[in-house]
Design an enzyme around this catalytic site. Structure first.
Site, PDB file in Angstrom:
ATOM      1  N   TRP A 104      14.968 -18.622  17.611  1.00 53.26           N
ATOM      2  CA  TRP A 104      15.946 -19.668  17.930  1.00 53.26           C
ATOM      3  C   TRP A 104      17.240 -19.535  17.107  1.00 53.26           C
ATOM      4  CZ3 TRP A 104      17.020 -24.056  20.757  1.00 53.26           C
ATOM      5  CH2 TRP A 104      17.952 -24.938  20.194  1.00 53.26           C
TER       6      TRP A 104
ATOM      7  N   ASP B  66      23.873 -23.413  15.336  1.00 51.46           N
ATOM      8  CA  ASP B  66      25.252 -23.291  14.836  1.00 51.46           C
ATOM      9  C   ASP B  66      25.587 -21.977  14.124  1.00 51.46           C
ATOM     10  OD1 ASP B  66      24.603 -25.914  15.326  1.00 51.46           O
ATOM     11  OD2 ASP B  66      25.135 -26.639  13.344  1.00 51.46           O
TER      12      ASP B  66
ATOM     13  N   GLN C 205      22.213 -20.877  12.188  1.00 52.63           N
ATOM     14  CA  GLN C 205      21.031 -21.724  12.088  1.00 52.63           C
ATOM     15  C   GLN C 205      19.919 -21.030  12.864  1.00 52.63           C
ATOM     16  OE1 GLN C 205      20.826 -25.412  10.633  1.00 52.63           O
ATOM     17  NE2 GLN C 205      21.793 -23.816   9.434  1.00 52.63           N
TER      18      GLN C 205
ATOM     19  N   PHE D  51      20.447 -26.448   6.385  1.00 56.31           N
ATOM     20  CA  PHE D  51      21.314 -26.795   7.502  1.00 56.31           C
ATOM     21  C   PHE D  51      22.679 -26.089   7.380  1.00 56.31           C
ATOM     22  CE2 PHE D  51      19.599 -30.903   9.702  1.00 56.31           C
ATOM     23  CZ  PHE D  51      18.355 -30.316   9.844  1.00 56.31           C
ATOM     24  N   SER D  52      23.595 -26.491   8.270  1.00 63.18           N
ATOM     25  CA  SER D  52      24.856 -25.740   8.418  1.00 63.18           C
ATOM     26  C   SER D  52      25.770 -25.809   7.206  1.00 63.18           C
ATOM     27  CB  SER D  52      25.607 -26.254   9.643  1.00 63.18           C
ATOM     28  OG  SER D  52      24.968 -25.759  10.795  1.00 63.18           O
TER      29      SER D  52
ATOM     30  N   ASP E 217      27.091 -30.510   6.700  1.00 63.74           N
ATOM     31  CA  ASP E 217      27.913 -29.428   7.252  1.00 63.74           C
ATOM     32  C   ASP E 217      29.246 -29.245   6.522  1.00 63.74           C
ATOM     33  OD1 ASP E 217      25.786 -29.504   9.055  1.00 63.74           O
ATOM     34  OD2 ASP E 217      26.909 -30.657  10.543  1.00 63.74           O
TER      35      ASP E 217
HETATM   36  C1  FRU Z   1      24.658 -29.251  14.713  1.00 61.59           C
HETATM   37  C2  FRU Z   1      23.614 -29.542  13.656  1.00 61.59           C
HETATM   38  C3  FRU Z   1      24.223 -29.688  12.275  1.00 61.59           C
HETATM   39  C4  FRU Z   1      23.090 -29.351  11.372  1.00 61.59           C
HETATM   40  C5  FRU Z   1      22.380 -28.270  12.154  1.00 61.59           C
HETATM   41  C6  FRU Z   1      20.899 -28.261  11.986  1.00 61.59           C
HETATM   42  O1  FRU Z   1      24.149 -28.592  15.821  1.00 61.59           O
HETATM   43  O2  FRU Z   1      22.880 -30.702  14.004  1.00 61.59           O
HETATM   44  O3  FRU Z   1      24.781 -30.952  12.013  1.00 61.59           O
HETATM   45  O4  FRU Z   1      23.526 -28.920  10.118  1.00 61.59           O
HETATM   46  O5  FRU Z   1      22.707 -28.471  13.517  1.00 61.59           O
HETATM   47  O6  FRU Z   1      20.332 -27.141  12.599  1.00 61.59           O
END
Ligand code: FRU
Length: 496
Positions: free
Chosen positions: A36, A39, A55, A98-99, A168
């Protein structure tokens, strides 16, 4: 240095990633090594190469336990896969890495700044999530998380700002001030989504500076993945308004990708919004991130999918999730212009040109077909009056097609992927109001096996969409109803 979780991910992707053939992937769009992707993260230049992270859940084609996948490239199109860069292996990111974004630290190391999500129990035993901003440093392949993480915590925010939706970070360096800045998305109790600015002299100690803009409950409860840059005389802040209601033809219901255009005052750190617009009018566009190329171009890339369709994995898929083609950004009349990066021209192979072809009803042009193309079509009304509708069908065979239709009477461009190979009910139609030019429209279609990105009128608007039509459906046709049109066509196959 390499935690067990990262080692496991690297071993897994090395084994299963190599089982996916080139033919099973798009030609020039990024997909995960295996599993998968969502971002794009850490888009940056380091050590003479472009680095791009994403991600990543290597273990399945569904979102789960976020890692950072990693790629490098000389030209932002031909990417080499590197081992996964980070795994959720610390207390503050046990739920997911996360991002975030990247730049070069003063000591020459590659710096990653990202959101760690901590999952824990509250005193009543319920699950809670806490989002903090964290650092990792590396040499371009291996990264070590900073021992004093997290560096930015929700306690540093004003009252009423969420600790569970605070994520993020996009970082940059303000040369004149000698300060690092990061823009971060957050949800606020009173006003919904917002973007906050943080500042640091040294990357380690951070302080809250200002709230740049807010939804005021009009554009969603949370703004994810913000970015910030200046083009011409305009400051742009891309954001992802979550769960908003539809507004005219500009914003659809649900999660949108928007940009705020206005003026950022570098003294007071206040942003004055003049416009809010969609970044992309297609079905599949979310979580964009930009970087600056060594020659000064601002380049944007995004996840070519939406949270709305994220569970719609095609049966038997070994990967799921693509990134858009990188786009060169510029400004016109205070709005954002996007064009496919010029590096794509190096991969143009067979070319076919047509000029002033009169189209009535349905027309096919010899040599104009394929599923990996850079195809430009200029449409003009024929002498004697305006046509009613002009349609291009791509990825076409006797059963399938994907259509792009222009209706000059209301300057509306329609995209339809109802017959594009999906085996589940999915959002299939979208429309965009485009600038009227008396029936003339310029469409540049970047087609790549599993997607169609439509650049309208030299990048004034873009519609990005995924399709899953069988690859043998490679026909293209042009159709006019209610009159005639004249078209110029420029077709290149893209090979890599
Ligand atoms: C956006 C998001 C970000 C987060 C990430 C998690 O698509 O929800 O806000 O950091 O994906 O995978």
């Amino acid at each position: 240095m390499e935690s067990d979780r990262l080692k496991k991910a690297r071993e897994y992707e090395a084994e299963y990633g190599s089982q996916i053939t080139k033919e099973e992937r798009p030609v020039y769009h990024v997909t995960p090594t295996v599993g998968w992707l969502n971002d794009p993260n850490g888009f940056s230049c380091f050590g003479g190469q472009y680095h791009l992270f994403y991600q990543y859940n290597p273990y399945s084609t569904h979102w789960d336990s976020m890692h950072w996948g990693h790629l490098v490239s000389e030209d932002m199109l031909n990417w080499k896969r590197l081992p996964a860069a980070m795994a959720p292996d610390e207390w503050y990111d046990n739920f997911g890495v996360f991002s975030g974004s990247a730049l070069t630290a003063p000591d020459g190391r590659h710096l990653l700044i990202y959101t760690g999500v901590e999952e824990k129990r509250n005193p009543e035993g319920g699950l809670i999530f806490r989002q903090t901003q964290n650092l990792a440093f590396g040499d371009g392949t291996d990264y070590v998380k900073y021992e004093k993480n997290p560096v930015i915590t929700p306690e540093m925010l004003p009252e009423g700002y969420s600790a569970a939706d605070f994520r993020d970070p996009k970082i940059w360096y303000e040369e004149k001030e000698g300060q690092y800045y990061a823009i971060i998305g957050v949800s606020t109790e009173k006003n919904g989504g917002a973007v906050v600015l943080f500042r640091s002299p040294d990357l380690y100690g951070w302080e809250y500076v200002s709230t740049l803009d807010q939804s005021f409950n009009e554009y969603g409860y949370m703004w994810e993945c913000p970015d910030m840059f200046r083009l011409g005389d305009t400051d742009f802040i891309p954001i992802l308004p979550m769960k908003m209601t539809a507004k005219g033809t500009e914003f659809h219901a649900g999660n949108n990708a928007a940009y705020l255009a206005g003026t950022y005052d570098r003294e007071t750190h206040a942003f004055t919004r003049k416009e809010i617009r969609s970044i992309d009018y297609g079905i599949d566009f979310y979580a964009s991130q930009s970087t600056v190329a060594p020659d000064g171009r601002r380049v944007l890339i995004a996840w070519m999918q939406t949270p709305e369709t994220m569970h719609r994995t095609p049966p038997g898929a070994k990967w799921f999730g693509q990134l858009t083609i990188p786009r060169e950004l510029s400004e016109k009349d205070g709005l954002l212009i996007q064009k496919p990066i010029r590096e794509i021209e190096a991969y143009r192979k067979e070319s076919v040109f047509y000029e002033d072809v009169l189209v009535r009803e349905c027309t096919k042009l010899s040599g104009v077909e394929g599923r990996s193309l850079d195809l430009t079509v200029r449409v003009k009304p024929a002498e004697g009056g305006l046509y009613q509708k002009f349609t291009i069908k791509v990825a076409e065979d006797e059963e399938f097609y994907t259509s792009i239709t222009y209706d000059p009477a209301d300057s509306m461009l329609y995209f339809d992927r109802t017959y594009s190979g999906f085996t589940h009910y999915i959002i299939s139609e979208r429309k965009a109001h485009v600038r009227d030019r008396c029936g003339e429209i310029l469409l540049r279609l970047m087609i790549d096996r599993f997607s169609v990105e439509i650049f309208v009128n030299d990048g004034e608007q873009v519609m990005s969409n995924t399709i899953y039509t069988r690859q043998s459906a490679d026909g293209i046709s042009f159709e006019v109803s209610g009159g005639a049109a004249v078209i110029d066509v420029e077709k290149y196959t893209i090979e890599m």
